[in-house]
Scaffold this active site. Structure first.
Site, PDB file in Angstrom:
ATOM      1  N   HIS A  14      -1.516  11.497  -1.768  1.00 12.99           N
ATOM      2  CA  HIS A  14      -2.837  10.816  -1.333  1.00 12.99           C
ATOM      3  C   HIS A  14      -3.608  12.000  -1.200  1.00 12.99           C
ATOM      4  O   HIS A  14      -4.549  11.796  -1.560  1.00 12.99           O
ATOM      5  CB  HIS A  14      -2.392   9.909   0.082  1.00 12.99           C
ATOM      6  CG  HIS A  14      -3.728   9.202   0.496  1.00 12.99           C
ATOM      7  ND1 HIS A  14      -4.771  10.294   1.326  1.00 12.99           N
ATOM      8  CD2 HIS A  14      -4.426   8.330   0.427  1.00 12.99           C
ATOM      9  CE1 HIS A  14      -5.635   9.608   1.722  1.00 12.99           C
ATOM     10  NE2 HIS A  14      -5.399   8.449   0.979  1.00 12.99           N
ATOM     11  N   HIS A  17       0.803  -1.278   0.126  1.00 15.31           N
ATOM     12  CA  HIS A  17       0.009   0.061   0.173  1.00 15.31           C
ATOM     13  C   HIS A  17       0.719   1.156   0.053  1.00 15.31           C
ATOM     14  O   HIS A  17       1.568   1.343   0.768  1.00 15.31           O
ATOM     15  CB  HIS A  17      -0.839   0.080   1.179  1.00 15.31           C
ATOM     16  CG  HIS A  17      -1.840   0.955   1.411  1.00 15.31           C
ATOM     17  ND1 HIS A  17      -2.067   1.846   2.330  1.00 15.31           N
ATOM     18  CD2 HIS A  17      -2.821   1.592   0.533  1.00 15.31           C
ATOM     19  CE1 HIS A  17      -3.026   2.516   2.244  1.00 15.31           C
ATOM     20  NE2 HIS A  17      -3.652   2.715   1.075  1.00 15.31           N
TER      21      HIS A  17
END
Ligand code: G3P
Ligand code: MG
Length: 250
Positions: free
Chosen positions: A54, A12
């Protein structure tokens, strides 16, 4: 079931707990633990360059403040995206998608690109990421898997790169998600791990869709999902889960 060229275990944000998330340093850490597939978040600079980040803003992961997508790539590429994680990573840059593609292609790794648009730029970001992937991979295997929580972003990617695999990300099972995933031509659905159960996997597999989960960091939870027949697990815990077959837990 559709053809699926991706490893079960996916690191991730590169391997974004042991190194600054969404940087090349994080990918290298994940690779060091044997990972061969990586998830990352991609959005656009003000001048349309796809890069990894992000959040909408620069606040959490760089010394700067404000909306990242309002800055040019020239400006973004000079920011320190590593120092917030400690001195060893100071100066680590925000990577462009081009740089990450060079790394994963050269090493034969798989990439799951989460299209993470700056709010309001969903369609444009999907279109640009699709275009960039065609240019960067040029049909080379394994091709990137394009995922998003935003159906409009997937529609944009479908318009420019219809041949690339798409996956709908789900934090909740909102009304109409299944029909939407099918209408977008998705080959997979990626849910919060707490949503995934036998009935949902049966529904997805019954429709020929792969079932994946994020972000699985807990061994009992990983065992539960593997027993159900999950097709992919996105994890931060690259130092906990060994991705090699037959050697699941370190
Ligand atoms: O792509 C799966 C996962 O990354 C979604 O959540 O917030 O970490 O991007 P987030
Ligand atoms: Mg993500």
């Amino acid at each position: 079931m559709n053809d699926w060229p991706y490893p079960l275990w996916i690191a991730h944000r590169g391997a974004g707990r042991l190194a600054p998330e969404n940087t090349l340093a994080a990918f290298r850490v994940g690779a060091g633990y044997g990972y061969r597939a990586f998830e990352c978040d991609v959005k656009l600079s003000a001048d349309g360059v796809p890069f990894l980040l992000h959040d909408d803003t620069l606040d959490r992961t760089t010394p700067e403040r404000g909306i990242a997508g309002e800055r040019s790539w020239h400006e973004l590429s000079r920011l320190d995206a590593g120092g917030w994680q400690g001195r060893p990573f100071a100066g680590e840059p925000l990577p462009s998608l081009d740089a990450i593609a060079a790394y994963v292609r050269r090493n034969g790794f798989a990439l799951n690109i989460e299209i993470k648009p700056t709010t309001g730029l969903e369609r444009a970001t999907g279109e640009a990421v699709g275009q960039a992937c065609l240019r960067l991979w040029q049909g080379e295997a394994p091709p990137p898997l394009l995922s998003s929580f935003q159906p409009e972003a997937l529609a944009g990617a479908k318009a420019t790169a219809p041949g690339l695999r798409r996956a709908l990300l789900l934090e909740t099972l909102w009304p109409g998600w299944f029909e939407r995933a099918q209408a977008l031509g998705c080959v997979a659905v990626v849910t919060d791990y707490a949503l995934m159960d036998a009935a949902l996997i049966a529904q997805l597999h019954g429709a020929g869709l792969r079932a994946l989960c994020y972000t699985v960091n807990d061994p009992p939870e990983a065992r539960r999902l593997l027993a159900l027949g999950i097709d992919g697990l996105i994890t931060d815990a690259v130092n906990r889960f060994a991705p090699a077959p037959g050697a699941l837990f370190d």
